[in-house]
Design a protein around this motif. Structure first.
Motif, PDB file in Angstrom:
ATOM      1  N   ILE A  45     -15.300   3.635  -1.909  1.00 19.71           N
ATOM      2  CA  ILE A  45     -13.932   4.113  -1.752  1.00 19.71           C
ATOM      3  C   ILE A  45     -13.237   3.149  -0.797  1.00 19.71           C
ATOM      4  O   ILE A  45     -13.762   2.856   0.277  1.00 19.71           O
ATOM      5  CB  ILE A  45     -13.904   5.541  -1.191  1.00 19.71           C
ATOM      6  N   VAL A  46     -12.059   2.659  -1.180  1.00 20.16           N
ATOM      7  CA  VAL A  46     -11.368   1.646  -0.377  1.00 20.16           C
ATOM      8  C   VAL A  46      -9.965   2.120  -0.046  1.00 20.16           C
ATOM      9  O   VAL A  46      -9.265   2.679  -0.907  1.00 20.16           O
ATOM     10  CB  VAL A  46     -11.282   0.293  -1.118  1.00 20.16           C
ATOM     11  N   CYS A  47      -9.532   1.868   1.201  1.00 21.29           N
ATOM     12  CA  CYS A  47      -8.163   2.211   1.571  1.00 21.29           C
ATOM     13  C   CYS A  47      -7.592   1.167   2.525  1.00 21.29           C
ATOM     14  O   CYS A  47      -8.326   0.440   3.198  1.00 21.29           O
ATOM     15  CB  CYS A  47      -8.079   3.603   2.189  1.00 21.29           C
ATOM     16  N   ALA A  56      -7.338  -3.586  -1.459  1.00 24.46           N
ATOM     17  CA  ALA A  56      -8.158  -2.486  -1.981  1.00 24.46           C
ATOM     18  C   ALA A  56      -8.185  -2.519  -3.504  1.00 24.46           C
ATOM     19  O   ALA A  56      -9.244  -2.365  -4.129  1.00 24.46           O
ATOM     20  CB  ALA A  56      -7.610  -1.145  -1.482  1.00 24.46           C
ATOM     21  N   GLU A  57      -7.013  -2.743  -4.108  1.00 20.29           N
ATOM     22  CA  GLU A  57      -6.944  -2.856  -5.564  1.00 20.29           C
ATOM     23  C   GLU A  57      -7.764  -4.048  -6.058  1.00 20.29           C
ATOM     24  O   GLU A  57      -8.452  -3.966  -7.078  1.00 20.29           O
ATOM     25  CB  GLU A  57      -5.483  -3.021  -5.988  1.00 20.29           C
ATOM     26  N   SER A 108      -9.688   2.803  -5.479  1.00 16.57           N
ATOM     27  CA  SER A 108      -8.707   2.430  -4.463  1.00 16.57           C
ATOM     28  C   SER A 108      -7.813   3.622  -4.176  1.00 16.57           C
ATOM     29  O   SER A 108      -7.089   4.086  -5.062  1.00 16.57           O
ATOM     30  CB  SER A 108      -7.876   1.243  -4.953  1.00 16.57           C
ATOM     31  N   LEU A 109      -7.827   4.120  -2.953  1.00 19.47           N
ATOM     32  CA  LEU A 109      -7.024   5.294  -2.624  1.00 19.47           C
ATOM     33  C   LEU A 109      -5.517   5.036  -2.679  1.00 19.47           C
ATOM     34  O   LEU A 109      -4.763   5.926  -3.102  1.00 19.47           O
ATOM     35  CB  LEU A 109      -7.422   5.839  -1.240  1.00 19.47           C
ATOM     36  N   PRO A 110      -5.022   3.857  -2.294  1.00 21.42           N
ATOM     37  CA  PRO A 110      -3.572   3.652  -2.361  1.00 21.42           C
ATOM     38  C   PRO A 110      -3.000   3.741  -3.770  1.00 21.42           C
ATOM     39  O   PRO A 110      -1.795   3.972  -3.930  1.00 21.42           O
ATOM     40  CB  PRO A 110      -3.392   2.234  -1.791  1.00 21.42           C
ATOM     41  N   SER A 111      -3.811   3.566  -4.783  1.00 22.95           N
ATOM     42  CA  SER A 111      -3.306   3.590  -6.159  1.00 22.95           C
ATOM     43  C   SER A 111      -3.124   4.999  -6.702  1.00 22.95           C
ATOM     44  O   SER A 111      -2.538   5.183  -7.772  1.00 22.95           O
ATOM     45  CB  SER A 111      -4.253   2.816  -7.080  1.00 22.95           C
TER      46      SER A 111
END
Length: 223
Positions: A45-47, A56-57, A108-111
């Motif tokens: 999991i990336v943020c 992250a993406e 990717s959490l931002p997406s």
């Protein structure tokens, strides 16, 4: 133990970027944590925020499909596809086998726009990543938080939630490490040896590329 080729990626990184020599031990430790996670059936999991959200993406893109190596699907998947597809349509199985590639699960959490905007509007914007980790995180997973300052509140809160759920945590920061440098938020902090944001980000890219190369070598490289 990881394959020697996995660690070789770190040696290559340092040869190309000698300024990263002091990060070598932490990068190798991150490789070990990530390999152990994937072996246990976990995911990454990336943020991060801004440019780090783009990073992250980028990381997820390198892990979820072939990067440097071919990732051919194996006989087990061939059997599964034959079982799932209509016997009268063998071309579908051939098409899938020829084009799909082995993946290392990552998100990717931002997406995740719907949940992030809903939670930011309804609750607390700086807890959006933490909410996502709460919903997605499992003990076998790893959270990679990218914060050039080491102080991004939403990333730090995500680390706290990850710790509560039993995830391993990796921080990718700048030279000071910020609050992440204390060891209270991340199991490993990889500190790029720069203080200006854009210069830190210029080092982050080869560092996370190296993590992706090492993982690909471990799981898809020659035995």
């Amino acid at each position: 133990m990881a394959k020697p080729s996995a660690y070789a990626a770190v040696d290559t990184l340092i040869a190309r970027y000698p300024a990263l020599a002091d990060c070598g031990q932490d990068i190798r430790a991150a490789v070990d944590i990530l390999i152990a996670s994937y072996r246990a059936g976990g995911k990454l999991i990336v943020c991060g925020n801004g440019g780090s959200a783009s990073d992250a993406e980028h990381i997820v893109g390198e892990l979820m499909k072939g990067f440097l190596l071919p990732r051919h699907l194996g006989e087990d998947m061939l059997e599964r596809l034959h079982a799932a597809c209509d016997a009268s349509d063998p071309m579908t199985v051939d098409y899938l086998m020829q084009n799909l590639q082995g993946a290392l699960p990552a998100i990717s959490l931002p997406s995740q726009l719907a949940i992030s905007t809903a939670f930011s509007n309804d609750q607390a914007p700086d807890l959006t990543f933490a909410q996502q980790v709460l919903g997605l995180g499992k003990p076998e997973d790893v959270l990679l938080g990218i914060t050039t300052s080491g102080n991004s509140k939403n990333v730090l809160y995500a680390f706290r939630m990850a710790q509560a759920l039993g995830l391993k945590t990796i921080a990718l920061t700048g030279a000071s490490g910020g609050k992440c440098a204390s060891g209270a938020y991340a199991d490993i902090t990889i500190k790029a040896p720069e203080t200006e944001t854009y210069k830190i980000q210029e080092y982050h890219l080869p560092i996370y590329h190296t993590l992706c190369i090492a993982l690909e070598e471990e799981f898809f490289g020659a035995a």
